[in-house]
Design an enzyme around this catalytic site. Structure first.
Site, PDB file in Angstrom:
ATOM      1  N   ALA A  93      49.496  37.888  46.876  1.00  0.00           N
ATOM      2  CA  ALA A  93      48.622  38.702  47.562  1.00  0.00           C
ATOM      3  C   ALA A  93      49.016  38.909  49.103  1.00  0.00           C
ATOM      4  O   ALA A  93      48.399  39.436  50.007  1.00  0.00           O
ATOM      5  CB  ALA A  93      47.349  37.608  47.810  1.00  0.00           C
ATOM      6  N   HIS A 115      57.274  31.847  47.423  1.00  0.00           N
ATOM      7  CA  HIS A 115      57.315  33.293  47.391  1.00  0.00           C
ATOM      8  C   HIS A 115      58.618  33.994  47.163  1.00  0.00           C
ATOM      9  O   HIS A 115      59.160  34.565  47.880  1.00  0.00           O
ATOM     10  CB  HIS A 115      56.593  34.061  48.607  1.00  0.00           C
ATOM     11  CG  HIS A 115      55.054  33.918  48.425  1.00  0.00           C
ATOM     12  ND1 HIS A 115      54.238  34.871  47.780  1.00  0.00           N
ATOM     13  CD2 HIS A 115      54.578  32.798  49.060  1.00  0.00           C
ATOM     14  CE1 HIS A 115      53.022  34.187  47.914  1.00  0.00           C
ATOM     15  NE2 HIS A 115      53.102  33.193  48.663  1.00  0.00           N
ATOM     16  N   ARG A 154      67.758  26.325  31.252  1.00  0.00           N
ATOM     17  CA  ARG A 154      68.951  26.490  31.817  1.00  0.00           C
ATOM     18  C   ARG A 154      68.997  26.621  33.439  1.00  0.00           C
ATOM     19  O   ARG A 154      70.128  26.568  33.965  1.00  0.00           O
ATOM     20  CB  ARG A 154      69.700  27.795  31.026  1.00  0.00           C
ATOM     21  CG  ARG A 154      69.952  27.557  29.679  1.00  0.00           C
ATOM     22  CD  ARG A 154      71.102  28.692  29.053  1.00  0.00           C
ATOM     23  NE  ARG A 154      70.891  28.661  27.834  1.00  0.00           N
ATOM     24  CZ  ARG A 154      70.236  29.344  26.819  1.00  0.00           C
ATOM     25  NH1 ARG A 154      69.374  30.212  27.413  1.00  0.00           N
ATOM     26  NH2 ARG A 154      70.199  29.252  25.564  1.00  0.00           N
ATOM     27  N   HIS A 163      44.655  27.567  39.539  1.00  0.00           N
ATOM     28  CA  HIS A 163      46.043  28.184  39.865  1.00  0.00           C
ATOM     29  C   HIS A 163      47.249  27.181  38.827  1.00  0.00           C
ATOM     30  O   HIS A 163      48.195  27.646  38.798  1.00  0.00           O
ATOM     31  CB  HIS A 163      46.406  27.650  41.298  1.00  0.00           C
ATOM     32  CG  HIS A 163      45.916  28.852  42.283  1.00  0.00           C
ATOM     33  ND1 HIS A 163      44.656  28.854  42.434  1.00  0.00           N
ATOM     34  CD2 HIS A 163      46.483  29.981  42.691  1.00  0.00           C
ATOM     35  CE1 HIS A 163      44.241  30.193  43.107  1.00  0.00           C
ATOM     36  NE2 HIS A 163      45.566  30.647  43.281  1.00  0.00           N
ATOM     37  N   ASP A 219      44.993  26.027  49.678  1.00  0.00           N
ATOM     38  CA  ASP A 219      45.209  27.422  49.754  1.00  0.00           C
ATOM     39  C   ASP A 219      43.929  28.228  49.968  1.00  0.00           C
ATOM     40  O   ASP A 219      44.157  29.416  49.285  1.00  0.00           O
ATOM     41  CB  ASP A 219      46.206  27.917  48.483  1.00  0.00           C
ATOM     42  CG  ASP A 219      46.926  29.212  48.802  1.00  0.00           C
ATOM     43  OD1 ASP A 219      46.924  29.451  49.970  1.00  0.00           O
ATOM     44  OD2 ASP A 219      47.356  29.992  47.975  1.00  0.00           O
ATOM     45  N   GLY A 263      44.538  32.916  46.165  1.00  0.00           N
ATOM     46  CA  GLY A 263      43.962  31.750  46.892  1.00  0.00           C
ATOM     47  C   GLY A 263      43.011  31.163  46.176  1.00  0.00           C
ATOM     48  O   GLY A 263      42.456  31.554  45.066  1.00  0.00           O
TER      49      GLY A 263
END
Length: 337
Positions: free
Chosen positions: A145, A201, A233, A262, A284, A320
């Protein structure tokens, strides 16, 4: 007087060794004390006794990542910073949160320079531990966001940080994508200033994360969200929970959102069972915390609350949480035991 400032809380339940036990709590001059010396050495009684009516007395929650709440958006409301902080601080107390890190998402440079100097030292509710700056030094491929036009790189090293934020006096945590700090120069410089570097992020692989940890990063921002998914991997940043490529004695901590939206219950269990000592519940939470469904703000973007979830307006992208910390704790307890 030996008993000056001595308060006894009776008929209460306390948390010890992850269990609720019945005992009295003694406080002298604002600090919890061991009552044995009071009984056996000083032989004094409390100046005040409080019957708690079987209530639980527990340490307050800490929220390291919260973007706002109760109609306040820390990244958007640049002209009413102190009033907004106080409104959220008062609201958080009702959810058991006694201290927090107000969090700014990726924003225009001028917003940082308006907001950061106005953060109050004291509030009318939960205390401020320092600011969490989540961006703008993130990977646009995992922007979530965050407005892409405000995302920046670190081409000038630590000077890029200072140019974007101005003063770092109130800053305690900075989330950045480790792959854009390939040399680790910025991570080392921030760590040397006493600022916690969080990884998030990001498109980073495990090796990128290990290098960042070797340079001082100690936190992962909202595990599983806005990062590469676990792969056998190359487990990415998630792999730091079980990595043997970290400095000895270093603990990697990770925030995780236990709001029932989430993070899947199985993912919560995997994270907890893999690395319980590093787990930190974060909300969050956004401006819509405590509000009805409808249109609100997160930084530069409009958000929409519908069906108990928060999305970037007119999309299905989560942006959020709207669950308070006490609800996150209840959900976490239920799914992990």
């Amino acid at each position: 007087m030996a008993n000056a400032g001595l308060i006894q809380f009776r008929n209460c339940r306390l948390i010890r060794d992850h269990q609720l036990i019945r005992d009295d709590l003694w406080i002298r001059n604002g600090k919890i004390i061991n009552p044995e010396p009071v009984f056996f050495d000083e032989k004094v009684e409390a100046v005040k006794q409080i019957d708690c009516g079987d209530a639980i007395i527990a340490a307050g929650y800490i929220d390291l990542q919260i973007n706002g709440g109760y109609g306040v958006d820390f990244s958007h409301d640049v002209e009413t910073v102190e009033e907004g902080i106080n409104k959220v601080a008062r609201g958080l107390i009702t959810n058991g949160v006694t201290s927090f890190c107000p969090t700014l998402v990726t924003s225009p440079v001028e917003h940082y320079k308006k907001i950061l100097p106005k953060i109050p030292n004291k509030t009318e509710g939960a205390g401020i531990l320092g600011m969490h700056l989540e961006g703008p030094f993130i990977n646009p491929k995992k922007k979530g966001a965050h407005p892409e036009q405000c995302i920046k790189n670190l081409e000038k090293g630590i000077d890029s940080i200072l140019e974007a934020y101005g003063s770092l006096n109130n800053v305690k945590i900075i989330t950045l994508a480790p792959e854009i700090d390939a040399t680790g120069e910025v991570t080392r410089a921030l760590t040397n200033r006493g600022i916690t570097v969080a990884l998030g992020h990001s498109m980073a692989n495990l090796s990128d994360g290990e290098k960042a940890a070797q340079n001082g990063a100690t936190l992962i921002t909202h595990l599983f969200n806005a990062m590469l998914p676990f792969h056998h991997r190359d487990p990415g940043l998630v792999g730091l929970l079980a990595s043997d490529g970290l400095p000895s004695e270093q603990v990697i901590y990770f925030g995780i959102i236990s709001d029932g939206v989430h993070t899947h219950p199985a993912a919560l269990r995997i994270a907890h069972r893999t690395h319980p000592d590093g787990l930190i519940l974060v909300t969050d939470a956004i401006s819509a915390l405590g509000l009805e469904e409808g249109i609100h703000h997160i930084g530069e973007l409009e958000l929409e609350v519908r069906d108990g979830k928060a999305f970037i307006a007119n999309t299905n992208t989560l942006c959020g949480s709207i669950a308070p910390m006490d609800e996150c704790v209840r959900i976490f307890k239920k799914v992990t035991g």
